[in-house]
Motif scaffolding. Sequence first.
Motif, PDB file in Angstrom:
ATOM      1  N   MET A  52       0.830  -1.199   0.000  1.00 52.65           N
ATOM      2  CA  MET A  52       0.000   0.000   0.000  1.00 52.65           C
ATOM      3  C   MET A  52       0.864   1.248   0.000  1.00 52.65           C
ATOM      4  SD  MET A  52      -3.029  -1.157   2.532  1.00 52.65           S
ATOM      5  CE  MET A  52      -3.610   0.498   2.860  1.00 52.65           C
ATOM      6  N   LEU A  53       1.959   1.204   0.760  1.00 53.64           N
ATOM      7  CA  LEU A  53       2.890   2.323   0.842  1.00 53.64           C
ATOM      8  C   LEU A  53       3.495   2.576  -0.528  1.00 53.64           C
ATOM      9  CD1 LEU A  53       4.290   3.984   3.205  1.00 53.64           C
ATOM     10  CD2 LEU A  53       6.051   2.252   3.191  1.00 53.64           C
ATOM     11  N   GLU A  54       3.881   1.500  -1.192  1.00 56.78           N
ATOM     12  CA  GLU A  54       4.533   1.614  -2.491  1.00 56.78           C
ATOM     13  C   GLU A  54       3.582   2.052  -3.607  1.00 56.78           C
ATOM     14  OE1 GLU A  54       7.116  -1.661  -3.282  1.00 56.78           O
ATOM     15  OE2 GLU A  54       8.485  -0.843  -1.781  1.00 56.78           O
ATOM     16  N   GLN A  55       2.291   1.835  -3.382  1.00 60.93           N
ATOM     17  CA  GLN A  55       1.311   2.274  -4.380  1.00 60.93           C
ATOM     18  C   GLN A  55       1.309   3.790  -4.545  1.00 60.93           C
ATOM     19  OE1 GLN A  55      -2.476   0.702  -3.142  1.00 60.93           O
ATOM     20  NE2 GLN A  55      -1.878  -1.378  -3.704  1.00 60.93           N
ATOM     21  N   ASP A  56       1.763   4.491  -3.518  1.00 57.69           N
ATOM     22  CA  ASP A  56       1.774   5.963  -3.557  1.00 57.69           C
ATOM     23  C   ASP A  56       3.025   6.514  -4.247  1.00 57.69           C
ATOM     24  OD1 ASP A  56      -0.554   5.847  -2.179  1.00 57.69           O
ATOM     25  OD2 ASP A  56       0.287   6.358  -0.226  1.00 57.69           O
ATOM     26  N   ILE A  57       3.913   5.632  -4.649  1.00 58.91           N
ATOM     27  CA  ILE A  57       5.167   6.075  -5.267  1.00 58.91           C
ATOM     28  C   ILE A  57       5.059   6.011  -6.791  1.00 58.91           C
ATOM     29  CG2 ILE A  57       7.674   5.631  -5.418  1.00 58.91           C
ATOM     30  CD1 ILE A  57       6.619   6.580  -2.616  1.00 58.91           C
ATOM     31  N   GLU A  58       5.327   7.151  -7.417  1.00 61.55           N
ATOM     32  CA  GLU A  58       5.246   7.214  -8.887  1.00 61.55           C
ATOM     33  C   GLU A  58       6.401   6.436  -9.514  1.00 61.55           C
ATOM     34  OE1 GLU A  58       3.401  10.795 -10.797  1.00 61.55           O
ATOM     35  OE2 GLU A  58       5.535  11.150 -11.142  1.00 61.55           O
ATOM     36  N   ARG A  59       7.620   6.725  -9.025  1.00 68.43           N
ATOM     37  CA  ARG A  59       8.778   5.946  -9.487  1.00 68.43           C
ATOM     38  C   ARG A  59       9.939   6.077  -8.504  1.00 68.43           C
ATOM     39  NH1 ARG A  59      12.818   8.995 -12.377  1.00 68.43           N
ATOM     40  NH2 ARG A  59      12.111  11.117 -12.683  1.00 68.43           N
ATOM     41  N   VAL A  60      10.821   5.095  -8.550  1.00 69.41           N
ATOM     42  CA  VAL A  60      11.997   5.113  -7.676  1.00 69.41           C
ATOM     43  C   VAL A  60      13.037   6.031  -8.311  1.00 69.41           C
ATOM     44  CG1 VAL A  60      13.865   3.709  -6.715  1.00 69.41           C
ATOM     45  CG2 VAL A  60      11.556   2.777  -6.843  1.00 69.41           C
ATOM     46  N   LEU A  61      13.524   6.970  -7.522  1.00 71.25           N
ATOM     47  CA  LEU A  61      14.535   7.901  -8.035  1.00 71.25           C
ATOM     48  C   LEU A  61      15.939   7.358  -7.753  1.00 71.25           C
ATOM     49  CD1 LEU A  61      14.513  10.631  -9.479  1.00 71.25           C
ATOM     50  CD2 LEU A  61      14.590  11.753  -7.252  1.00 71.25           C
ATOM     51  N   PHE A  62      16.140   6.900  -6.512  1.00 73.91           N
ATOM     52  CA  PHE A  62      17.438   6.306  -6.149  1.00 73.91           C
ATOM     53  C   PHE A  62      17.180   5.030  -5.354  1.00 73.91           C
ATOM     54  CE2 PHE A  62      18.164  10.965  -6.217  1.00 73.91           C
ATOM     55  CZ  PHE A  62      18.919  10.992  -7.380  1.00 73.91           C
ATOM     56  N   SER A  63      17.703   3.938  -5.876  1.00 72.35           N
ATOM     57  CA  SER A  63      17.500   2.640  -5.222  1.00 72.35           C
ATOM     58  C   SER A  63      18.402   2.538  -3.982  1.00 72.35           C
ATOM     59  CB  SER A  63      17.865   1.513  -6.196  1.00 72.35           C
ATOM     60  OG  SER A  63      19.256   1.555  -6.457  1.00 72.35           O
ATOM     61  N   GLU A  64      18.196   1.506  -3.205  1.00 74.07           N
ATOM     62  CA  GLU A  64      19.024   1.267  -2.018  1.00 74.07           C
ATOM     63  C   GLU A  64      20.497   1.175  -2.404  1.00 74.07           C
ATOM     64  OE1 GLU A  64      16.140  -1.988  -0.347  1.00 74.07           O
ATOM     65  OE2 GLU A  64      17.713  -1.594   1.113  1.00 74.07           O
ATOM     66  N   GLU A  65      20.757   0.479  -3.507  1.00 71.94           N
ATOM     67  CA  GLU A  65      22.146   0.277  -3.958  1.00 71.94           C
ATOM     68  C   GLU A  65      22.779   1.607  -4.373  1.00 71.94           C
ATOM     69  OE1 GLU A  65      19.510  -1.528  -5.132  1.00 71.94           O
ATOM     70  OE2 GLU A  65      19.937  -3.242  -3.841  1.00 71.94           O
TER      71      GLU A  65
END
Length: 232
Positions: A52-65
């Motif tokens: 549900m949290l991730e549904q609010d994200i349009e796109r990942v800008l910077f990954s964990e790596e």
Amino acid sequence: MYYGQQAKYFIIRQINRNITEEMTAKGIFFFKKKEKTGQAGINQRNVRKIQMLEQDIERVLFSEEELDRRVNELAEQINRDYEGKEITLISVLRGSFVFMADLTRKIKGHCTVDFMSVSSYGKGTISSGQVQITKDLSDEIENRHVIVVEDILDSGNTLGYLLKVLAQRHPASIRLCTLLDKPDRRVKPITADYCGFTIPDAFVVGYGLDYAERYRNLPYIGILKPEVYTKS
Ligand code: PRP
């Protein structure tokens, strides 16, 4: 009658046990009701919440790596610049707590940490320009080499105010390390000495950054869907 019932239940238990042993031997597992609502059930609920949290994200800008790699580079730069000097890292709460924790663990020399809480956004998305110190440092910084650690440099209102206040306490030196820089929104002429990434004017969350105190727990930095902050 009583003994007859006992004998009946004994036989039923024995049959059940035999079936259970046989199924277990064949690799067929079944769980009691209690186990279904145990750890496995909790994990499934957590997974749903994360989705549900991730549904609010349009796109990942910077990954964990990507974050890890860049934080490493920043720390290496700081380690080189401050070789032989002890530094004081000041985390500006709350947004910088994740970045601060990761950066601090990559500093090679002696360092101390302190925390300050400053707020100028409240629950909105635009800086009010009214900076408030809600928690001051615990220690003096006089004659210390200070690095202010921030998650994001935006209008520059917060850091413009903060750097002025800290400079009045006579540190040996003071520098600014920000993970993100949004130069398009700058109002005050503040420049970071160490900068992780320069980003466009989008509403970013995660890795400590919030919207209305949420999303700080995302392990990456993502762009929040506009409908999330325009609907309230
Ligand atoms: C964010 C961020 C900086 C400030 C930068 O803090 O952590 O402190 O905004 O914005 P500015 O350059 O426009 O002043 P916020 O007030 O959102 O509080 P938080 O750290 O608790 O999230």
